[in-house]
Design a protein around this motif. Structure first.
Motif, short mmCIF file in Angstrom:
data_model
loop_
_atom_site.label_atom_id
_atom_site.label_comp_id
_atom_site.label_asym_id
_atom_site.label_seq_id
_atom_site.Cartn_x
_atom_site.Cartn_y
_atom_site.Cartn_z
N UNK A 185 28.56 36.08 60.54
CA UNK A 185 27.16 36.52 60.59
C UNK A 185 26.39 35.94 59.41
N UNK A 186 25.19 35.46 59.67
CA UNK A 186 24.34 34.93 58.62
C UNK A 186 23.84 36.08 57.73
N UNK A 187 23.94 35.87 56.42
CA UNK A 187 23.44 36.86 55.47
C UNK A 187 22.12 36.36 54.88
N UNK A 188 21.11 37.24 54.88
CA UNK A 188 19.81 36.90 54.32
C UNK A 188 19.59 37.65 53.01
N UNK A 189 19.08 36.94 52.01
CA UNK A 189 18.60 37.58 50.79
C UNK A 189 17.08 37.56 50.83
N UNK A 190 16.48 38.74 50.81
CA UNK A 190 15.02 38.87 50.74
C UNK A 190 14.66 39.19 49.30
N UNK A 191 13.77 38.40 48.71
CA UNK A 191 13.34 38.62 47.33
C UNK A 191 11.88 39.07 47.35
N UNK A 192 11.62 40.22 46.76
CA UNK A 192 10.26 40.75 46.67
C UNK A 192 9.87 40.84 45.20
N UNK A 193 8.82 40.10 44.83
CA UNK A 193 8.31 40.10 43.45
C UNK A 193 7.20 41.14 43.36
N UNK A 197 17.64 32.40 51.53
CA UNK A 197 16.77 33.20 50.67
C UNK A 197 15.36 33.16 51.22
N UNK A 198 14.73 34.33 51.24
CA UNK A 198 13.37 34.50 51.77
C UNK A 198 12.54 35.21 50.71
N UNK A 199 11.39 34.65 50.37
CA UNK A 199 10.51 35.29 49.39
C UNK A 199 9.42 36.04 50.15
N UNK A 206 5.07 29.65 52.47
CA UNK A 206 6.22 29.93 51.62
C UNK A 206 7.09 31.06 52.19
N UNK A 207 6.45 32.12 52.70
CA UNK A 207 7.19 33.26 53.23
C UNK A 207 7.92 32.91 54.53
N UNK A 208 7.51 31.85 55.21
CA UNK A 208 8.13 31.44 56.47
C UNK A 208 9.11 30.30 56.29
N UNK A 209 9.47 30.02 55.04
CA UNK A 209 10.35 28.92 54.67
C UNK A 209 11.65 29.53 54.16
N UNK A 210 12.66 29.64 55.03
CA UNK A 210 13.94 30.26 54.68
C UNK A 210 14.88 29.16 54.20
N UNK A 211 15.12 29.09 52.91
CA UNK A 211 15.92 28.01 52.33
C UNK A 211 17.38 28.43 52.18
N UNK A 212 18.28 27.51 52.43
CA UNK A 212 19.69 27.78 52.22
C UNK A 212 19.92 28.03 50.73
N UNK A 213 20.55 29.13 50.41
CA UNK A 213 20.61 29.60 49.03
C UNK A 213 21.37 28.65 48.10
N UNK A 214 22.45 28.04 48.58
CA UNK A 214 23.20 27.15 47.71
C UNK A 214 22.38 25.94 47.31
N UNK A 215 21.46 25.51 48.17
CA UNK A 215 20.56 24.40 47.83
C UNK A 215 19.45 24.91 46.92
#
Length: 262
Positions: free
Chosen positions: A1-9, A91-93, A165-174
């Motif tokens: 399963x894909x794991x998502x990290x959501x970051x809220x500033x 990772x998603x901001x 930016x919020x719709x740009x889900x980047x692979x975390x290791x990159x």
């Protein structure tokens, strides 16, 4: 399963934070890490975040909520802290006031990613989609004018920031190896997205269009409040990546295009 990290500033974001927190809490996808990176707020932001963490923990939804509050050197410094701590595949901001459009948004993103042929090392470098603009009450206003292309490359942003930016889900290791450049106050997100895509190009990894709205963006954000300064910075970012001549000519075209739209 894909794991998502959501970051809220957050910083003194009590008025708009609740909608963002509930949006993450309601996600039916279970493998979610939510990092709340707070800049030492003095209003009720932290109390709201702590109550949300308690609700999330008690719900059994499978989400992990982590709250970190300390002074920072601005939003992009805080985003770098989120990058350092993130453990998900993507990772998603999703900042205070922004939210996911549906309870099953992350579930749908993960499903659509699995439906496509994946690269040999497992996952595309970026998952991206469309964005809707909402008001301070979370009500739909309009779809974002700039729409993501079917095939995105780092050169695509010569035409503007085609993916929010919020719709740009980047692979975390990159993403962890491409930190936000804090010399920029308003446009480091544009620079970061371009550099992530350049790294994807170097690694020959695809950027995948999810084909749906993946983020609701609060209309009155930091960039909107500082529109002129943001435009100047964005010009500098584009000139750095695409060259002075190309950037100047493209901005001339932006002006002509805007005249014909009136």
């Amino acid at each position: 399963m894909i794991k998502f990290t959501v970051v809220t500033i957050t910083f003194n974001a009590e008025a708009v934070l609740g909608r963002t927190l509930q949006s993450v809490l309601q996600q039916t996808h279970t493998d979610v890490e939510h990092l709340i990176i707070d800049g030492a707020s003095t209003d009720g932001t932290l109390a709201l975040a702590e109550a949300y963490k308690a609700e999330s923990d008690a719900s059994g939804c499978g989400h992990k909520v982590i709250i970190r509050s300390e002074p920072d050197d601005g939003i992009y410094d805080a985003m770098n802290k989120g990058l350092t701590q993130a453990c998900g595949d993507y990772i998603i901001f999703m900042n205070a006031g922004d939210c996911f459009p549906q309870a099953d948004t992350l579930e749908q993103v993960a499903h659509r990613c699995r439906l496509n042929e994946l690269p040999s090392d497992g996952l595309p470098a970026v998952l991206y989609g469309r964005t809707d603009i909402v008001d301070a009450e979370g009500r739909f206003l309009y779809s974002r004018r700039l729409q993501p292309p079917q095939k995105l490359t780092w050169r695509s942003f010569r035409q503007g920031m085609l993916v929010c930016h919020q719709a740009f889900y980047a692979r975390t290791d990159i993403a962890k190896n491409v930190r936000y450049d804090t010399q920029y106050r308003y446009s480091a997100d544009v620079d970061w997205c371009i550099r992530v895509m350049k790294e994807a190009d170097r690694l020959a990894l695809p950027l995948q269009n999810i084909g749906m709205v993946v983020a609701n963006y609060l209309e009155e954000g930091e960039t909107t409040r500082h529109h002129r300064e943001s435009l100047r910075e964005r010009y500098r970012v584009m000139a750095k990546h695409y060259g002075q001549v190309s950037t100047f000519l493209m901005h001339c075209w932006f002006v002509v295009r805007s005249l014909f739209r009136r």
